[in-house]
Design a protein around this motif. Structure first.
Motif, PDB file in Angstrom:
ATOM      1  N   ASP A   1      -2.745 -10.286   8.644  1.00 24.75           N
ATOM      2  CA  ASP A   1      -3.310  -9.102   9.290  1.00 24.75           C
ATOM      3  C   ASP A   1      -4.152  -8.255   8.341  1.00 24.75           C
ATOM      4  O   ASP A   1      -4.579  -7.154   8.688  1.00 24.75           O
ATOM      5  CB  ASP A   1      -2.197  -8.247   9.904  1.00 24.75           C
ATOM      6  N   GLY A   2      -4.388  -8.758   7.128  1.00 23.56           N
ATOM      7  CA  GLY A   2      -5.206  -8.040   6.163  1.00 23.56           C
ATOM      8  C   GLY A   2      -4.428  -7.126   5.245  1.00 23.56           C
ATOM      9  O   GLY A   2      -5.003  -6.550   4.317  1.00 23.56           O
ATOM     10  N   SER A   3      -3.142  -6.990   5.479  1.00 24.42           N
ATOM     11  CA  SER A   3      -2.307  -6.156   4.614  1.00 24.42           C
ATOM     12  C   SER A   3      -1.859  -6.955   3.386  1.00 24.42           C
ATOM     13  O   SER A   3      -2.032  -8.170   3.320  1.00 24.42           O
ATOM     14  CB  SER A   3      -1.086  -5.669   5.379  1.00 24.42           C
ATOM     15  N   SER A   4      -1.288  -6.243   2.429  1.00 20.95           N
ATOM     16  CA  SER A   4      -0.676  -6.886   1.272  1.00 20.95           C
ATOM     17  C   SER A   4       0.801  -6.546   1.237  1.00 20.95           C
ATOM     18  O   SER A   4       1.185  -5.388   1.461  1.00 20.95           O
ATOM     19  CB  SER A   4      -1.346  -6.426  -0.031  1.00 20.95           C
ATOM     20  N   LEU A   5       1.613  -7.541   0.962  1.00 26.98           N
ATOM     21  CA  LEU A   5       3.056  -7.370   0.906  1.00 26.98           C
ATOM     22  C   LEU A   5       3.555  -7.712  -0.489  1.00 26.98           C
ATOM     23  O   LEU A   5       3.007  -8.585  -1.165  1.00 26.98           O
ATOM     24  CB  LEU A   5       3.749  -8.297   1.914  1.00 26.98           C
ATOM     25  N   ILE A   6       4.588  -7.037  -0.911  1.00 26.65           N
ATOM     26  CA  ILE A   6       5.315  -7.357  -2.137  1.00 26.65           C
ATOM     27  C   ILE A   6       6.638  -7.981  -1.710  1.00 26.65           C
ATOM     28  O   ILE A   6       7.321  -7.449  -0.839  1.00 26.65           O
ATOM     29  CB  ILE A   6       5.586  -6.090  -2.963  1.00 26.65           C
ATOM     30  N   PHE A   7       7.014  -9.093  -2.340  1.00 30.65           N
ATOM     31  CA  PHE A   7       8.222  -9.765  -1.857  1.00 30.65           C
ATOM     32  C   PHE A   7       8.990 -10.422  -2.995  1.00 30.65           C
ATOM     33  O   PHE A   7       8.443 -10.722  -4.068  1.00 30.65           O
ATOM     34  CB  PHE A   7       7.863 -10.831  -0.810  1.00 30.65           C
ATOM     35  N   ALA A   8      10.269 -10.651  -2.730  1.00 29.31           N
ATOM     36  CA  ALA A   8      11.126 -11.450  -3.605  1.00 29.31           C
ATOM     37  C   ALA A   8      12.091 -12.210  -2.715  1.00 29.31           C
ATOM     38  O   ALA A   8      12.663 -11.638  -1.788  1.00 29.31           O
ATOM     39  CB  ALA A   8      11.881 -10.568  -4.588  1.00 29.31           C
TER      40      ALA A   8
ATOM     41  N   LYS B   1       0.815  -1.213   0.000  1.00 34.14           N
ATOM     42  CA  LYS B   1       0.000   0.000   0.000  1.00 34.14           C
ATOM     43  C   LYS B   1       0.843   1.253   0.000  1.00 34.14           C
ATOM     44  O   LYS B   1       0.531   2.233  -0.706  1.00 34.14           O
ATOM     45  CB  LYS B   1      -0.925  -0.012   1.219  1.00 34.14           C
ATOM     46  N   THR B   2       1.929   1.249   0.761  1.00 39.02           N
ATOM     47  CA  THR B   2       2.723   2.461   0.936  1.00 39.02           C
ATOM     48  C   THR B   2       4.087   2.414   0.262  1.00 39.02           C
ATOM     49  O   THR B   2       4.738   3.446   0.104  1.00 39.02           O
ATOM     50  CB  THR B   2       2.956   2.722   2.435  1.00 39.02           C
ATOM     51  N   GLY B   3       4.542   1.218  -0.109  1.00 38.26           N
ATOM     52  CA  GLY B   3       5.881   1.064  -0.648  1.00 38.26           C
ATOM     53  C   GLY B   3       6.960   1.040   0.409  1.00 38.26           C
ATOM     54  O   GLY B   3       8.153   0.934   0.086  1.00 38.26           O
ATOM     55  N   GLU B   4       6.577   1.125   1.693  1.00 39.72           N
ATOM     56  CA  GLU B   4       7.555   1.141   2.784  1.00 39.72           C
ATOM     57  C   GLU B   4       8.361  -0.153   2.802  1.00 39.72           C
ATOM     58  O   GLU B   4       7.816  -1.249   2.655  1.00 39.72           O
ATOM     59  CB  GLU B   4       6.841   1.308   4.121  1.00 39.72           C
ATOM     60  N   LEU B   5       9.666  -0.014   2.989  1.00 42.35           N
ATOM     61  CA  LEU B   5      10.530  -1.172   3.135  1.00 42.35           C
ATOM     62  C   LEU B   5      10.295  -1.813   4.499  1.00 42.35           C
ATOM     63  O   LEU B   5      10.385  -1.146   5.533  1.00 42.35           O
ATOM     64  CB  LEU B   5      11.993  -0.756   3.009  1.00 42.35           C
ATOM     65  N   LEU B   6      10.015  -3.101   4.497  1.00 42.28           N
ATOM     66  CA  LEU B   6       9.808  -3.826   5.743  1.00 42.28           C
ATOM     67  C   LEU B   6      10.978  -4.746   6.083  1.00 42.28           C
ATOM     68  O   LEU B   6      11.322  -4.915   7.246  1.00 42.28           O
ATOM     69  CB  LEU B   6       8.522  -4.664   5.659  1.00 42.28           C
ATOM     70  N   PHE B   7      11.572  -5.330   5.037  1.00 42.55           N
ATOM     71  CA  PHE B   7      12.606  -6.340   5.283  1.00 42.55           C
ATOM     72  C   PHE B   7      13.491  -6.423   4.055  1.00 42.55           C
ATOM     73  O   PHE B   7      13.009  -6.317   2.921  1.00 42.55           O
ATOM     74  CB  PHE B   7      11.937  -7.698   5.536  1.00 42.55           C
ATOM     75  N   GLU B   8      14.801  -6.627   4.267  1.00 46.27           N
ATOM     76  CA  GLU B   8      15.671  -6.858   3.124  1.00 46.27           C
ATOM     77  C   GLU B   8      16.958  -7.554   3.552  1.00 46.27           C
ATOM     78  O   GLU B   8      17.427  -7.388   4.683  1.00 46.27           O
ATOM     79  CB  GLU B   8      16.008  -5.553   2.412  1.00 46.27           C
TER      80      GLU B   8
END
Length: 453
Positions: free
Chosen positions: A414-421, A83-90
């Motif tokens: 939790d109802g959110s959507s994540l983008i991952f690789a 939703k926000t593009g915020e980095l969560l993990f890398e």
């Protein structure tokens, strides 16, 4: 006077310093006037932020315990809030590494930009230079089927060779009454160069994962047109020619090229690109991805060989505004170990795919779903404790001997959507799939509370 600024909060106050012990304090005697102090001046306005910025939420859900799995080989990963593009993990997201079949996502995105969702590949028949000769001209439709009309091949909705033959025979006889067809020329010149990638294992033909890439073939050269992992042959042009000649009394065939300006007798068309993309992504169809990639290169005027893909795929992706300078493209399917893409490129592209930018929603809706479809519905994917993520991960998997990958979208708990690789490369084996699925399931459980520690 002290001014304290922190997180947008300001405290102002005046205080009188307390005397140190033994130090006399001067005071005004009774009846005397105290020494005048300097005239106070108005201080300059204090700087304030133009807008109060909320503090970032503290994220506390850690997947650190999953990262030391030796099955990863070399692990790379990145997760963003969709939703926000915020980095969560890398973990090392900027190094370009082998993609395996996740490369098909880039091929599809390039094709949607360059060719458009309505693009169709054409197979046609034209008149030959000599009486009694017709030319079957392959237009790069590997989905064309030799099954009789009414029977569906692996590629549902594909054009049928018997339909093309019927139309061509009628047109030929109308133009050449009394002159039978005695020879068929097979023209596969729409694609050129080598038909097999330099690093593609030859065993992939026998196991049914990939055919020689030629512009003229039927059923992507499967021995059984209705079985996805059916063995492929060594002469796809010949197989197509034999099948076509059977509708003309098995007249002789030979390879050649159509004469310039030859009259067209008949043509048939593939399904549109909007249909071909899910057919390539969901089961991870390598031949179909290579077909799509060649058409991108041809449309861009960069050539019609596998070597043209090195420039064609990155150029086709430039419209999405993501830096392509780190991409190395050796093929369109991801079979080559010479492909290299940073995980961060996939996450930035998947932000756009998730948002349905342009025509990219076709990719989003055409991805395998964990536990439900395609390569993510195999018995070795998302089983055991990882089954909790079934139905919630929509992603493209990749598996070659030196790289296992998974890239896409997670609808988190939790109802959110994540983008991952997630990449597992180097000294890896098939167990890397389970390690990847376990980490992806960890992302699913954490949602936007995922910590980068």
């Amino acid at each position: 006077m002290f001014a304290v600024f922190g997180s947008g909060a300001v405290a102002l106050g005046a205080a009188v310093a307390a005397p140190e012990p033994g130090v006399p304090v001067a005071v005004a005697a009774l009846g005397e006037t105290a020494t005048p102090t300097a005239t106070a001046t108005t201080p300059p306005p204090r700087p304030v932020p133009s807008a109060e910025l909320p503090a970032s939420a503290l994220r506390t859900c850690s997947v650190a315990g999953l990262l030391n799995d030796s099955r990863f080989g070399t692990l790379q990963a990145q997760v963003l809030n969709a939703k926000t593009g915020e980095l969560l993990f890398e973990r090392d997201p900027s190094t370009a590494s082998q993609t395996a079949s996740s490369m098909k996502v880039l091929t599809a995105a390039a094709a949607l930009n360059v060719l458009g969702p309505d693009f169709r590949a054409t197979t046609k028949v034209v008149a030959g230079t000599e009486p009694g000769t017709i030319v079957l001209v392959g237009g790069g439709d590997l989905t064309l089927t030799r099954l009789p009309s009414g029977q569906e091949p692996v590629y549902t909705g594909a054009a049928h060779l018997d339909d093309l033959a019927t139309k061509a025979k009628a047109a030929y006889e109308a133009a050449n009454p009394g002159t039978p067809i005695t020879r068929i020329v097979l023209d596969s010149s729409y694609f050129s160069g080598k038909t097999w990638g330099d690093t593609w294992p030859a065993t992939e033909r026998g196991t049914g994962w990939l055919s020689h890439i030629t512009a003229l073939q039927v059923d992507a050269d499967r021995a059984n047109p209705q079985v996805f992992l059916s063995p492929r042959g060594e002469d796809p042009i010949g197989r197509a020619g034999t099948a076509f000649a059977s509708y003309f009394g098995n007249v002789p065939t030979e390879q050649g090229t159509a004469p310039q300006g030859a009259a067209e007798l008949a043509s048939v068309f593939s399904q549109p690109l909007s249909t071909l993309i899910p057919q390539a992504l969901i089961p991870s169809d390598n031949s179909l991805a290579e077909m799509i990639g060649r058409h991108v290169a041809i449309k861009l005027g960069l050539g019609n060989s596998i070597d043209a893909l090195a420039a064609a795929i990155p150029q086709g992706l430039q419209a999405y505004g993501i830096d392509t300078s780190a991409l190395r493209t050796a093929d369109a399917s991801g079979m080559s170990r010479n492909n290299a893409v940073p995980p961060s490129y996939f996450t930035r592209l998947f932000l756009k795919i998730h948002a349905g930018e342009g025509n990219l929603g076709i990719i989003r809706d055409g991805l395998p779903v964990a536990g439900q479809s395609g390569t993510l519905n195999y018995s070795n994917r998302f089983f055991g404790a990882n089954a909790v993520a079934r139905g919630h991960i929509r992603a493209k998997s990749g598996s070659i001997s030196s790289a296992y990958t998974l890239t896409g979208i997670i609808d988190a708990a939790d109802g959110s959507s994540l983008i991952f690789a997630i990449y597992a490369t180097g000294n890896v084996g098939s167990g890397a799939r389970t390690a990847i699925d376990t980490l992806a399931t960890g992302f699913y459980k954490c949602g936007v509370n995922l910590s980068n520690t």
